[in-house]
Write an enzyme that holds these catalytic residues in place. Structure first.
Site, mmCIF file in Angstrom:
data_model
loop_
_atom_site.group_PDB
_atom_site.id
_atom_site.type_symbol
_atom_site.label_atom_id
_atom_site.label_comp_id
_atom_site.label_asym_id
_atom_site.label_seq_id
_atom_site.Cartn_x
_atom_site.Cartn_y
_atom_site.Cartn_z
ATOM 1 N N LYS A 14 0.992 -1.065 0.116
ATOM 2 C CA LYS A 14 -0.048 0.079 -0.218
ATOM 3 C C LYS A 14 0.820 1.053 0.021
ATOM 4 O O LYS A 14 0.694 2.099 -0.705
ATOM 5 C CB LYS A 14 -0.851 0.225 1.287
ATOM 6 C CG LYS A 14 -1.990 -1.018 1.237
ATOM 7 C CD LYS A 14 -3.306 -0.584 2.542
ATOM 8 C CE LYS A 14 -2.334 -0.352 3.764
ATOM 9 N NZ LYS A 14 -1.928 -1.465 4.707
ATOM 10 N N ARG A 90 -9.818 0.157 9.601
ATOM 11 C CA ARG A 90 -9.147 -1.143 9.885
ATOM 12 C C ARG A 90 -10.258 -1.966 10.563
ATOM 13 O O ARG A 90 -9.791 -2.944 10.798
ATOM 14 C CB ARG A 90 -8.044 -1.092 10.490
ATOM 15 C CG ARG A 90 -6.708 -1.703 9.959
ATOM 16 C CD ARG A 90 -5.548 -1.321 10.700
ATOM 17 N NE ARG A 90 -4.420 -1.760 10.459
ATOM 18 C CZ ARG A 90 -3.497 -1.542 9.932
ATOM 19 N NH1 ARG A 90 -3.379 -0.171 9.362
ATOM 20 N NH2 ARG A 90 -2.278 -1.883 9.697
ATOM 21 N N ARG A 129 12.063 -6.377 3.883
ATOM 22 C CA ARG A 129 11.770 -4.889 3.882
ATOM 23 C C ARG A 129 12.454 -3.866 4.559
ATOM 24 O O ARG A 129 12.833 -4.258 5.609
ATOM 25 C CB ARG A 129 10.139 -4.482 4.097
ATOM 26 C CG ARG A 129 9.783 -3.248 3.899
ATOM 27 C CD ARG A 129 8.417 -2.769 3.762
ATOM 28 N NE ARG A 129 7.475 -3.300 4.996
ATOM 29 C CZ ARG A 129 6.549 -3.125 4.982
ATOM 30 N NH1 ARG A 129 5.695 -2.571 4.167
ATOM 31 N NH2 ARG A 129 5.955 -3.486 6.122
ATOM 32 N N ARG A 164 11.979 -1.842 10.000
ATOM 33 C CA ARG A 164 10.924 -1.521 11.109
ATOM 34 C C ARG A 164 10.788 -2.734 12.239
ATOM 35 O O ARG A 164 10.843 -3.875 11.796
ATOM 36 C CB ARG A 164 9.482 -1.538 10.488
ATOM 37 C CG ARG A 164 9.441 -0.108 9.820
ATOM 38 C CD ARG A 164 7.953 -0.071 9.012
ATOM 39 N NE ARG A 164 6.779 -0.934 9.291
ATOM 40 C CZ ARG A 164 5.681 -0.797 8.817
ATOM 41 N NH1 ARG A 164 5.445 -0.010 7.519
ATOM 42 N NH2 ARG A 164 4.709 -1.398 9.253
ATOM 43 N N ARG A 175 -0.208 -9.991 12.308
ATOM 44 C CA ARG A 175 -0.742 -8.760 11.771
ATOM 45 C C ARG A 175 -1.804 -9.403 10.538
ATOM 46 O O ARG A 175 -2.887 -8.772 10.263
ATOM 47 C CB ARG A 175 0.110 -7.991 11.111
ATOM 48 C CG ARG A 175 0.775 -7.093 11.975
ATOM 49 C CD ARG A 175 1.492 -5.772 11.623
ATOM 50 N NE ARG A 175 2.843 -6.260 11.173
ATOM 51 C CZ ARG A 175 3.491 -5.667 10.318
ATOM 52 N NH1 ARG A 175 3.071 -4.447 9.588
ATOM 53 N NH2 ARG A 175 4.766 -6.017 9.761
HETATM 54 P P1 ADP Z 1 1.368 -2.140 7.890
HETATM 55 O O1 ADP Z 1 0.457 -1.619 6.956
HETATM 56 O O2 ADP Z 1 2.585 -2.774 7.591
HETATM 57 O O3 ADP Z 1 0.476 -2.877 9.047
HETATM 58 P P2 ADP Z 1 0.989 0.263 9.198
HETATM 59 O O4 ADP Z 1 1.882 1.277 9.346
HETATM 60 O O5 ADP Z 1 -0.495 0.696 8.408
HETATM 61 O O6 ADP Z 1 1.658 -0.975 8.823
HETATM 62 O O7 ADP Z 1 0.454 -0.224 10.926
HETATM 63 C C1 ADP Z 1 1.316 -0.414 11.833
HETATM 64 C C2 ADP Z 1 0.688 -0.655 13.132
HETATM 65 O O8 ADP Z 1 -0.083 0.461 13.687
HETATM 66 C C3 ADP Z 1 -0.609 -1.596 12.891
HETATM 67 O O9 ADP Z 1 -0.142 -2.920 13.117
HETATM 68 C C4 ADP Z 1 -1.400 -1.255 14.139
HETATM 69 O O10 ADP Z 1 -1.048 -1.751 15.213
HETATM 70 C C5 ADP Z 1 -1.390 -0.043 14.012
HETATM 71 N N1 ADP Z 1 -2.303 0.899 13.383
HETATM 72 C C6 ADP Z 1 -2.095 1.537 12.439
HETATM 73 N N2 ADP Z 1 -3.550 1.874 11.686
HETATM 74 C C7 ADP Z 1 -4.337 1.568 12.543
HETATM 75 C C8 ADP Z 1 -5.673 1.521 12.529
HETATM 76 N N3 ADP Z 1 -6.497 2.185 11.752
HETATM 77 N N4 ADP Z 1 -6.383 1.100 13.757
HETATM 78 C C9 ADP Z 1 -5.885 0.357 14.705
HETATM 79 N N5 ADP Z 1 -4.328 0.089 14.622
HETATM 80 C C10 ADP Z 1 -3.748 0.723 13.752
#
Ligand code: ADP
Ligand code: ZN
Length: 218
Positions: A14, A90, A129, A164, A175
């Protein structure tokens, strides 16, 4: 002005799509993950709370996310240029909160891109990554498919690359499980609203870009 959402499992790529979409359509890129990571690096209260969940591959609780996101949408850049939401919503609860916000403000989402990539491929990509630490660059590399010319250094800006904390096998499989349980229902939710375009993520970034572009133009 476009108001877009991109859905996809963590590690589906994404972020790479968001980079060109935000440039080409001049829309602010709003990543809740980035907002949390910024808070973590600045040591804020929100960051401390979020980190506990993120390190375990769990979702940050809805009540911490929803206000954060809707107040971000109140800023001028979003009012003027729209937005690209990445990592939000999410959960169905977040989607419904967003829907309420949009209705209150008399605005609509234009399109939801669903970027589909199989779990095995996501795992292989995640553990390889690396991300540029420069916040103005954030270039993403992959040691298997797209390594930097010089190990550990960004080709674009010369900053250091980092892995990361959450890109390890255990966290990634957590995840993915969370994604299937909590976020996948949003595919049906947006399909029913007639907003969904599914794109299959390709090995080559440029191929995926072309497919997403076709959906956004269409
Ligand atoms: P990835 O797409 O690799 O999971 P993100 O940067 O989108 O990475 O998110 C990393 C972490 O941040 C998620 O695993 C979650 O713990 C938290 N997070 C991000 N966005 C949300 C959301 N909308 N609701 C709940 N947790 C979130
Ligand atoms: Zn860089």
């Amino acid at each position: 002005m476009k108001r877009l959402i991109i859905l996809g499992a963590p590690g589906s790529g994404k972020g790479s799509q968001c980079k060109w979409i935000t440039k080409d359509y001049n829309v602010p890129h709003i990543s809740t993950g980035d907002i949390f990571r910024k808070n973590i690096s600045e040591g804020t209260e929100l960051g401390k709370k979020a980190k506990e969940y993120m390190d375990q591959g769990k979702l940050v609780p809805d009540e911490l996310v929803i206000d954060l996101l809707t107040s971000r949408l109140e800023e001028n850049d979003c009012k003027e240029n729209g937005f690209l939401l990445d990592g939000f919503p999410r959960t169905l609860e977040q989607a419904e909160a967003l829907e309420k916000y949009l209705n209150l403000n008399g605005i609509k989402i234009d399109k939801v891109i669903n970027l589909h990539v199989p779990d095995e491929e996501i795992m292989a990509r995640a553990i390889n990554r690396r991300t540029c630490e420069n916040p103005d660059c954030k270039e993403i590399y992959n040691l298997r498919d797209n390594p930097p010319k010089q190990e550990g250094i960004c080709d674009k800006c010369g900053s250091k690359l980092f892995k990361r904390d959450d890109d390890n096998e255990e966290t990634v499989s957590n995840r993915l499980a969370v994604y299937h349980a909590q976020t996948e229902p949003l595919i049906e939710y947006y399909k029913e609203k007639g907003l969904l375009s599914t794109v299959i993520g390709q090995q080559e970034l440029s191929d995926t870009i072309a497919l997403v572009k076709a959906e956004l133009e269409g």
